[in-house]
Design a protein around this motif. Structure first.
Motif, PDB file in Angstrom:
ATOM      1  N   LEU A  93      64.668  28.110  15.719  1.00 33.35           N
ATOM      2  CA  LEU A  93      65.005  29.399  14.920  1.00 33.35           C
ATOM      3  C   LEU A  93      63.705  30.379  14.683  1.00 33.35           C
ATOM      4  O   LEU A  93      64.103  31.502  14.650  1.00 33.35           O
ATOM      5  N   LEU A  94      62.421  29.716  14.479  1.00 31.55           N
ATOM      6  CA  LEU A  94      61.447  30.559  14.310  1.00 31.55           C
ATOM      7  C   LEU A  94      61.234  31.381  15.304  1.00 31.55           C
ATOM      8  O   LEU A  94      60.790  32.790  15.089  1.00 31.55           O
ATOM      9  N   VAL A  95      61.471  30.819  16.721  1.00 34.66           N
ATOM     10  CA  VAL A  95      61.089  31.674  17.956  1.00 34.66           C
ATOM     11  C   VAL A  95      62.228  32.909  17.817  1.00 34.66           C
ATOM     12  O   VAL A  95      62.125  34.151  18.215  1.00 34.66           O
ATOM     13  N   LEU A  96      63.515  32.600  17.744  1.00 29.89           N
ATOM     14  CA  LEU A  96      64.620  33.628  17.484  1.00 29.89           C
ATOM     15  C   LEU A  96      64.483  34.650  16.482  1.00 29.89           C
ATOM     16  O   LEU A  96      64.709  35.594  16.963  1.00 29.89           O
ATOM     17  N   GLY A  98      61.608  35.661  15.748  1.00 24.60           N
ATOM     18  CA  GLY A  98      60.566  36.686  16.200  1.00 24.60           C
ATOM     19  C   GLY A  98      60.915  37.773  17.061  1.00 24.60           C
ATOM     20  O   GLY A  98      60.248  38.560  17.428  1.00 24.60           O
ATOM     21  N   GLY A  99      62.119  37.746  17.636  1.00 24.61           N
ATOM     22  CA  GLY A  99      62.783  38.913  18.284  1.00 24.61           C
ATOM     23  C   GLY A  99      63.503  38.290  19.419  1.00 24.61           C
ATOM     24  O   GLY A  99      63.246  37.353  20.000  1.00 24.61           O
ATOM     25  N   THR A 100      64.632  39.167  19.816  1.00 25.81           N
ATOM     26  CA  THR A 100      65.378  38.750  21.029  1.00 25.81           C
ATOM     27  C   THR A 100      65.479  39.849  21.799  1.00 25.81           C
ATOM     28  O   THR A 100      65.315  40.943  21.487  1.00 25.81           O
ATOM     29  N   SER A 101      66.150  39.469  23.113  1.00 21.95           N
ATOM     30  CA  SER A 101      66.417  40.630  24.270  1.00 21.95           C
ATOM     31  C   SER A 101      67.693  41.077  24.138  1.00 21.95           C
ATOM     32  O   SER A 101      68.544  40.380  23.316  1.00 21.95           O
ATOM     33  N   ARG A 102      68.076  42.043  24.660  1.00 26.29           N
ATOM     34  CA  ARG A 102      69.658  42.845  24.574  1.00 26.29           C
ATOM     35  C   ARG A 102      70.398  41.547  24.976  1.00 26.29           C
ATOM     36  O   ARG A 102      71.625  41.404  24.398  1.00 26.29           O
ATOM     37  N   ALA A 103      69.987  41.110  26.194  1.00 26.49           N
ATOM     38  CA  ALA A 103      71.076  39.994  26.760  1.00 26.49           C
ATOM     39  C   ALA A 103      71.238  38.672  25.740  1.00 26.49           C
ATOM     40  O   ALA A 103      72.502  38.273  25.625  1.00 26.49           O
ATOM     41  N   MET A 104      70.217  38.182  24.985  1.00 28.20           N
ATOM     42  CA  MET A 104      70.167  37.162  24.196  1.00 28.20           C
ATOM     43  C   MET A 104      70.950  37.556  22.907  1.00 28.20           C
ATOM     44  O   MET A 104      72.064  36.811  22.486  1.00 28.20           O
ATOM     45  N   TRP A 149      66.476  29.304  24.655  1.00 26.54           N
ATOM     46  CA  TRP A 149      65.739  30.696  24.335  1.00 26.54           C
ATOM     47  C   TRP A 149      64.257  30.314  23.804  1.00 26.54           C
ATOM     48  O   TRP A 149      63.385  30.874  24.308  1.00 26.54           O
ATOM     49  N   ALA A 150      64.199  29.407  22.986  1.00 30.22           N
ATOM     50  CA  ALA A 150      62.875  29.261  22.460  1.00 30.22           C
ATOM     51  C   ALA A 150      61.941  28.585  23.498  1.00 30.22           C
ATOM     52  O   ALA A 150      60.846  29.095  23.660  1.00 30.22           O
ATOM     53  N   ALA A 417      62.935  37.216  29.474  1.00 30.96           N
ATOM     54  CA  ALA A 417      62.268  38.138  28.560  1.00 30.96           C
ATOM     55  C   ALA A 417      60.799  37.564  28.458  1.00 30.96           C
ATOM     56  O   ALA A 417      60.006  38.395  28.409  1.00 30.96           O
ATOM     57  N   HIS A 418      60.208  36.393  28.807  1.00 33.58           N
ATOM     58  CA  HIS A 418      58.741  36.065  28.811  1.00 33.58           C
ATOM     59  C   HIS A 418      58.285  36.744  30.002  1.00 33.58           C
ATOM     60  O   HIS A 418      57.219  37.322  29.774  1.00 33.58           O
ATOM     61  N   GLN A 419      58.947  37.040  31.082  1.00 42.65           N
ATOM     62  CA  GLN A 419      58.406  37.555  32.298  1.00 42.65           C
ATOM     63  C   GLN A 419      58.138  39.039  31.666  1.00 42.65           C
ATOM     64  O   GLN A 419      57.148  39.679  32.368  1.00 42.65           O
ATOM     65  N   GLU A 420      59.378  39.480  31.258  1.00 45.70           N
ATOM     66  CA  GLU A 420      59.354  40.910  31.097  1.00 45.70           C
ATOM     67  C   GLU A 420      58.260  41.337  29.936  1.00 45.70           C
ATOM     68  O   GLU A 420      57.422  42.356  30.099  1.00 45.70           O
ATOM     69  N   ALA A 421      57.807  40.369  28.989  1.00 43.06           N
ATOM     70  CA  ALA A 421      56.837  40.626  28.061  1.00 43.06           C
ATOM     71  C   ALA A 421      55.398  40.534  28.805  1.00 43.06           C
ATOM     72  O   ALA A 421      54.468  41.563  28.618  1.00 43.06           O
ATOM     73  N   ASP A 422      55.415  39.695  29.447  1.00 44.03           N
ATOM     74  CA  ASP A 422      54.084  39.418  30.437  1.00 44.03           C
ATOM     75  C   ASP A 422      53.781  40.820  31.069  1.00 44.03           C
ATOM     76  O   ASP A 422      52.701  41.298  31.206  1.00 44.03           O
TER      77      ASP A 422
END
Length: 453
Positions: A93-96, A98-104, A149-150, A417-422
């Motif tokens: 939940l801490l990761v959630l 922190g922000g989510t993508s539109r798909a999530m 997701w996390a 989302a991780h790849q997009e952020a990178d």
């Protein structure tokens, strides 16, 4: 020595002294009362992992999320996979947050819609099993997606898939070993894994089918070679066939067939796999025909027909709101069975309102997966498809059979989302570097007049 360096030394010394104190307490306490110090040590380890990386707890718990053995906690009987999923959910939940993508966010809204829709049957049918299952269903869907997701968002997507694959491969090898011993004794009945815990054939067959889809899709971020993935895939197929889980075979064949025939994938697939899976589908058809011809009203085919008929009758007692989640745990009806069909199960439990939300959940999450980058979306889409197909012939709301496909969906969403952020971070750094270089060139002082050439 600077003040910052002094503070760092003091903090480290405090941590060392604190850990030594905890170890001393645990060591002395074990001799008198082993439960409390072990609980404290486990809590400290848990908090340490959360502080280091909130996704480490789900990563450590990942192999146990496939364990279907039953335990009893606070008077509630649940699977080990459910208990570990709840534990893994807390730091996730801490990761959630922190922000989510539109798909999530879309997937979370779809899950929330189903939970709201089943509130009606919760209010209309007040009993304990109904309330417990409402929370349970929320954890199996929303909780599993959040854990996935996390893991994916924190960069553990490929590692998580490999852990799931290796854990399932170990279960497949155990199943094949038991099959060898059983066949050697002349018993060719369906194989059910009995060590290290008992697993019903359709439950383990579903796990083999879902992870088999992962191995055959073999997304680039899995990090396995084609040869290793195919070897593991065919090992799972062999174990699946020994269980004689017809639902699992059909689900895997449909998912692989869709992958082979579609165009928007990350690599070309040989259609020869369809010829390899055809005998398995023919075998399933033969088994069903044998059951029909036998006329035995107690075999699985005729039993399902009887349950479908009884499900319609039970649903008719409250068509709009249903008779409650886990109604078969009560004595309100003469028959006590869980309908062997996802839609029929939801229809009897949540009525038409619950069924509409359930269809929206399945169709909506599939569409979200389909719109993802194929590097991540193809896997999510096919795992969901396999689960939807499998649940047309068997139970849907059952522990790992629900949480696993939604966990993989969350992994795909988080990894994307991780790849997009990178990529965004790389583009930002490149832009800053280019701006710095341009500033350096334009800001270079001109040589003084009359200076030597």
């Amino acid at each position: 020595m600077t003040a910052a360096q002094l503070r760092e030394i003091v903090v480290r010394l405090a941590l060392v002294v604190g850990l030594l104190g905890v170890l001393l307490f645990v060591g002395r306490g074990l001799a008198r009362d082993p439960e409390l110090p072990l609980l404290l040590a486990g809590l400290i380890l848990f908090l340490g992992l959360v502080v280091a990386d909130p996704a480490l707890v789900p990563l450590v718990a990942l192999p146990l999320l496939l364990v279907t053995a039953r335990i009893s906690l606070a008077g509630v009987d649940l699977a080990v996979s459910d208990a570990l999923l709840a534990v893994a959910l807390l730091p996730s939940l801490l990761v959630l947050l922190g922000g989510t993508s539109r798909a999530m966010r879309q997937v979370m809204w779809l899950g929330a819609l189903y939970q709201v829709a089943t509130l009606f049957t919760l209010v209309r049918n007040p009993y304990q099993a109904n309330l417990v299952e409402w929370f349970h269903a929320g954890v199996l869907v929303l909780g599993a997606v959040t854990v996935g997701w996390a893991l994916g968002r924190r960069g553990h997507g490929g590692r998580s898939l490999r852990i799931l694959a290796l854990t399932t491969l170990a279960l497949a090898l155990i199943t094949l070993g038991e099959a060898f011993a059983q066949y050697r004794a002349g018993d060719f009945a369906p194989v059910e894994m009995s060590w290290p815990y008992q697993v019903q054939k359709n439950a383990i067959g579903t796990v083999f089918a879902l992870v088999g889809v992962v191995l055959y899709v073999r997304p680039t971020w899995l990090g396995w070679s084609r040869g290793w993935s195919l070897t593991a895939f065919w090992t799972l197929v062999a174990a699946l066939l020994t269980t004689q889980s017809r639902q699992g075979v059909i689900a895997l064949a449909v998912a692989v067939g869709v992958l082979v025939m579609r165009r928007t994938t990350t690599r070309r697939r040989s259609k020869g796999i369809l010829l390899a899976l055809l005998p398995a589908l023919v075998g399933v058809s033969v088994m069903v025909q044998d059951q029909v011809r036998s006329g035995n009203e107690f075999n699985s085919f005729f039993q399902r027909l009887a349950w479908f008929e009884e499900s319609i009758r039970i649903w008719g007692t409250d068509p709009w709101f249903g008779v409650g989640l886990r109604w078969w745990y009560t004595d309100r009806f003469a028959e006590a069975f869980q309908p062997p069909n996802g839609f029929m199960d939801t229809l009897t439990s949540g009525g038409i309102i619950g069924l509409v939300a359930f269809i929206a959940l399945l169709a909506g999450t599939w569409l979200v997966a389909r719109r993802l980058d194929p590097t991540f979306g193809v896997l999510a889409e096919l795992v969901l498809l396999a689960r939807i197909v499998q649940s047309q012939f068997d139970l849907f709301w059952v522990a790992v059979q629900v949480s696993l496909p939604f966990l993989i969906l969350g992994l795909c969403l988080g990894a994307a989302a991780h790849q997009e952020a990178d990529a965004d971070e790389t583009a930002r750094l490149r832009s800053q570097l280019e701006q710095a270089q341009q500033s350096g060139f334009s800001g270079r002082p001109a040589p003084a007049a009359g200076a030597a050439g």
